[in-house]
Write a protein that holds these residues in place. Structure first.
Motif, PDB file in Angstrom:
ATOM      1  N   GLY A  36       1.291 -35.954   4.694  1.00 25.91           N
ATOM      2  CA  GLY A  36       0.371 -36.816   5.434  1.00 25.91           C
ATOM      3  C   GLY A  36       0.216 -38.141   4.699  1.00 25.91           C
ATOM      4  N   ASP A  37      -0.925 -38.763   4.906  1.00 22.59           N
ATOM      5  CA  ASP A  37      -1.186 -40.070   4.300  1.00 22.59           C
ATOM      6  C   ASP A  37      -1.630 -39.863   2.845  1.00 22.59           C
ATOM      7  N   GLY A  38      -0.645 -39.820   1.966  1.00 27.76           N
ATOM      8  CA  GLY A  38      -0.926 -39.559   0.553  1.00 27.76           C
ATOM      9  C   GLY A  38      -1.793 -40.640  -0.068  1.00 27.76           C
ATOM     10  N   ALA A  39      -1.578 -41.878   0.345  1.00 20.40           N
ATOM     11  CA  ALA A  39      -2.353 -42.995  -0.224  1.00 20.40           C
ATOM     12  C   ALA A  39      -3.836 -42.802   0.079  1.00 20.40           C
ATOM     13  N   ALA A  40      -4.133 -42.450   1.322  1.00 15.87           N
ATOM     14  CA  ALA A  40      -5.546 -42.275   1.709  1.00 15.87           C
ATOM     15  C   ALA A  40      -6.184 -41.150   0.898  1.00 15.87           C
ATOM     16  N   LEU A  41      -5.451 -40.062   0.710  1.00  9.95           N
ATOM     17  CA  LEU A  41      -6.022 -38.922  -0.020  1.00  9.95           C
ATOM     18  C   LEU A  41      -6.225 -39.271  -1.505  1.00  9.95           C
ATOM     19  N   ILE A  42      -5.275 -40.010  -2.063  1.00 16.75           N
ATOM     20  CA  ILE A  42      -5.412 -40.409  -3.470  1.00 16.75           C
ATOM     21  C   ILE A  42      -6.618 -41.346  -3.625  1.00 16.75           C
ATOM     22  N   ARG A  43      -6.786 -42.258  -2.675  1.00 15.28           N
ATOM     23  CA  ARG A  43      -7.942 -43.177  -2.761  1.00 15.28           C
ATOM     24  C   ARG A  43      -9.257 -42.410  -2.587  1.00 15.28           C
ATOM     25  N   GLU A  44      -9.226 -41.388  -1.755  1.00 18.35           N
ATOM     26  CA  GLU A  44     -10.429 -40.565  -1.588  1.00 18.35           C
ATOM     27  C   GLU A  44     -10.763 -39.843  -2.904  1.00 18.35           C
ATOM     28  N   LEU A  45      -9.716 -39.349  -3.554  1.00 14.27           N
ATOM     29  CA  LEU A  45      -9.912 -38.704  -4.856  1.00 14.27           C
ATOM     30  C   LEU A  45     -10.520 -39.693  -5.848  1.00 14.27           C
ATOM     31  N   ALA A  46      -9.961 -40.910  -5.901  1.00 12.72           N
ATOM     32  CA  ALA A  46     -10.473 -41.925  -6.834  1.00 12.72           C
ATOM     33  C   ALA A  46     -11.946 -42.215  -6.549  1.00 12.72           C
ATOM     34  N   GLY A  47     -12.297 -42.322  -5.282  1.00 15.07           N
ATOM     35  CA  GLY A  47     -13.691 -42.585  -4.902  1.00 15.07           C
ATOM     36  C   GLY A  47     -14.603 -41.449  -5.329  1.00 15.07           C
ATOM     37  N   THR A  48     -14.141 -40.220  -5.155  1.00 16.01           N
ATOM     38  CA  THR A  48     -14.937 -39.041  -5.543  1.00 16.01           C
ATOM     39  C   THR A  48     -15.158 -39.014  -7.052  1.00 16.01           C
ATOM     40  N   ILE A  49     -14.117 -39.329  -7.798  1.00 16.61           N
ATOM     41  CA  ILE A  49     -14.255 -39.332  -9.263  1.00 16.61           C
ATOM     42  C   ILE A  49     -15.224 -40.446  -9.684  1.00 16.61           C
ATOM     43  N   GLU A  50     -15.073 -41.617  -9.087  1.00 17.02           N
ATOM     44  CA  GLU A  50     -15.966 -42.737  -9.439  1.00 17.02           C
ATOM     45  C   GLU A  50     -17.417 -42.387  -9.138  1.00 17.02           C
ATOM     46  N   LYS A  51     -17.623 -41.776  -7.989  1.00 17.38           N
ATOM     47  CA  LYS A  51     -18.996 -41.393  -7.612  1.00 17.38           C
ATOM     48  C   LYS A  51     -19.565 -40.410  -8.648  1.00 17.38           C
ATOM     49  N   GLY A  52     -18.735 -39.446  -9.058  1.00 14.04           N
ATOM     50  CA  GLY A  52     -19.165 -38.465 -10.065  1.00 14.04           C
ATOM     51  C   GLY A  52     -19.480 -39.140 -11.382  1.00 14.04           C
ATOM     52  N   ASN A  53     -18.650 -40.120 -11.776  1.00 15.31           N
ATOM     53  CA  ASN A  53     -18.891 -40.840 -13.031  1.00 15.31           C
ATOM     54  C   ASN A  53     -20.201 -41.612 -12.952  1.00 15.31           C
ATOM     55  N   GLY A  54     -20.479 -42.195 -11.774  1.00 12.01           N
ATOM     56  CA  GLY A  54     -21.722 -42.942 -11.580  1.00 12.01           C
ATOM     57  C   GLY A  54     -22.925 -42.034 -11.795  1.00 12.01           C
ATOM     58  N   LYS A  55     -22.828 -40.827 -11.215  1.00  7.84           N
ATOM     59  CA  LYS A  55     -23.935 -39.871 -11.366  1.00  7.84           C
ATOM     60  C   LYS A  55     -24.103 -39.474 -12.827  1.00  7.84           C
ATOM     61  N   LEU A  56     -22.946 -39.295 -13.493  1.00  9.23           N
ATOM     62  CA  LEU A  56     -22.989 -38.879 -14.902  1.00  9.23           C
ATOM     63  C   LEU A  56     -23.654 -39.950 -15.740  1.00  9.23           C
ATOM     64  N   SER A  57     -23.229 -41.252 -15.555  1.00  9.73           N
ATOM     65  CA  SER A  57     -23.811 -42.300 -16.407  1.00  9.73           C
ATOM     66  C   SER A  57     -25.267 -42.511 -16.071  1.00  9.73           C
ATOM     67  N   ALA A  58     -25.678 -42.214 -14.825  1.00  9.54           N
ATOM     68  CA  ALA A  58     -27.096 -42.362 -14.482  1.00  9.54           C
ATOM     69  C   ALA A  58     -27.922 -41.297 -15.208  1.00  9.54           C
ATOM     70  N   ARG A  59     -27.271 -40.156 -15.515  1.00  9.56           N
ATOM     71  CA  ARG A  59     -27.987 -39.068 -16.198  1.00  9.56           C
ATOM     72  C   ARG A  59     -28.071 -39.261 -17.712  1.00  9.56           C
ATOM     73  N   LEU A  60     -27.146 -40.077 -18.258  1.00  9.01           N
ATOM     74  CA  LEU A  60     -27.091 -40.242 -19.696  1.00  9.01           C
ATOM     75  C   LEU A  60     -28.247 -41.142 -20.163  1.00  9.01           C
ATOM     76  N   PRO A  61     -28.897 -40.799 -21.276  1.00 13.49           N
ATOM     77  CA  PRO A  61     -29.976 -41.658 -21.765  1.00 13.49           C
ATOM     78  C   PRO A  61     -29.419 -42.996 -22.252  1.00 13.49           C
TER      79      PRO A  61
END
Ligand SMILES: [Fe+2]
Ligand SMILES: [Fe+2]
Length: 254
Positions: A225-250
């Protein structure tokens, strides 16, 4: 085609001349799969040797597609057991085969481990295996390993993406057109197998820029299928997770 009744190993052509050799394992609850990809051409290429203890099983499966001694290229994404452990068995079985990997991997591990000198591929390097051109991309720490790299078949737009999109489970179809991100995110939630690296998004964007029409995963189904779209979705998911992580860090102050 089932090639071994006892292990349930099977071989399926997932794109023109690209064979997925899949062995189910019970190493995690619910099962897991280890895939090697065999690419037919004038100079046949094997990507991922599989574990050392699976060597006779993988060898048997390759033999159903082509004589194993015709292999010319044997490599993997990064130096781990499922990627390289059976390398020397294959080098013995295919006397004209050259091991390959990323330059760093060859320097740190492969040239020490392998019974014959390996070819270290540069980032962006292309090479021909007959009618196909292959392109190597150095993807340090994505998803893990300083030596990590990914292989792209320019003729079929197949991205041999190693551990990206690793899906748990033992009974999955060889190819799926349903997204595999939900399953691979389940795996990432269960086992934190991505390095927490700063360059992940830019590396994933580079892979998306190749516009793969197939993601040939080492664990789980290959995605068509559209590999580019899925890879970009993965990148977005990881970035979102990193954002949550840094928001939790003191916030540290001096
Ligand atoms: Fe890995
Ligand atoms: Fe792997």
């Amino acid at each position: 085609m089932i090639t071994n009744q006892e292990t349930g190993t099977h071989v399926d052509e997932v794109a023109a001349g690209i064979y997925r050799i899949c062995t189910p394992l019970d190493i995690i609850p619910g099962g897991f799969t280890v895939n090697s990809y065999l690419i037919a051409d004038d100079e046949p290429l094997l990507f991922h040797t599989g574990y050392r203890r699976l060597f006779p099983i993988t060898l048997e499966a390759i033999g159903k597609v082509m004589p194993v001694e015709t292999l010319r290229w044997i490599g993997g994404s990064h130096f781990e057991g499922d990627e390289y452990a059976a390398l020397n068995g294959f080098l013995a079985a295919a006397p004209e085969a050259t091991p390959f990997g990323t330059e760093i991997g060859v320097m740190t591990s492969i040239n020490d481990f392998a019974d014959r000198p390996a070819r270290g591929l540069r980032d962006g390097e292309e090479f021909s295996i007959g009618s196909r051109r292959m392109k190597w991309l150095y993807t340090p720490h994505v998803p893990h390993g300083w030596d990590c790299g990914i292989l792209f078949d320019l003729s079929t737009q197949t991205l041999l993406c190693g551990d990206l999109f690793t899906q748990p489970g033992a009974n999955m179809p060889p190819v799926t057109e349903s997204e595999v991100l939900t399953a691979s995110e389940g795996m990432r939630g269960m086992m934190d197998y991505y390095a927490h690296a700063t360059g992940t998004s830019s590396i994933l964007e580079r892979l998306a820029g190749l516009h793969p029409s197939m993601l040939a995963c080492q664990h789980g189904s290959a995605y068509r299928g559209d590999g580019a779209a899925l890879i970009r979705e993965l990148a977005g998911t990881i970035e979102k997770g990193n954002g949550k992580l840094s928001a939790r860090l003191p916030v540290m102050t001096a």
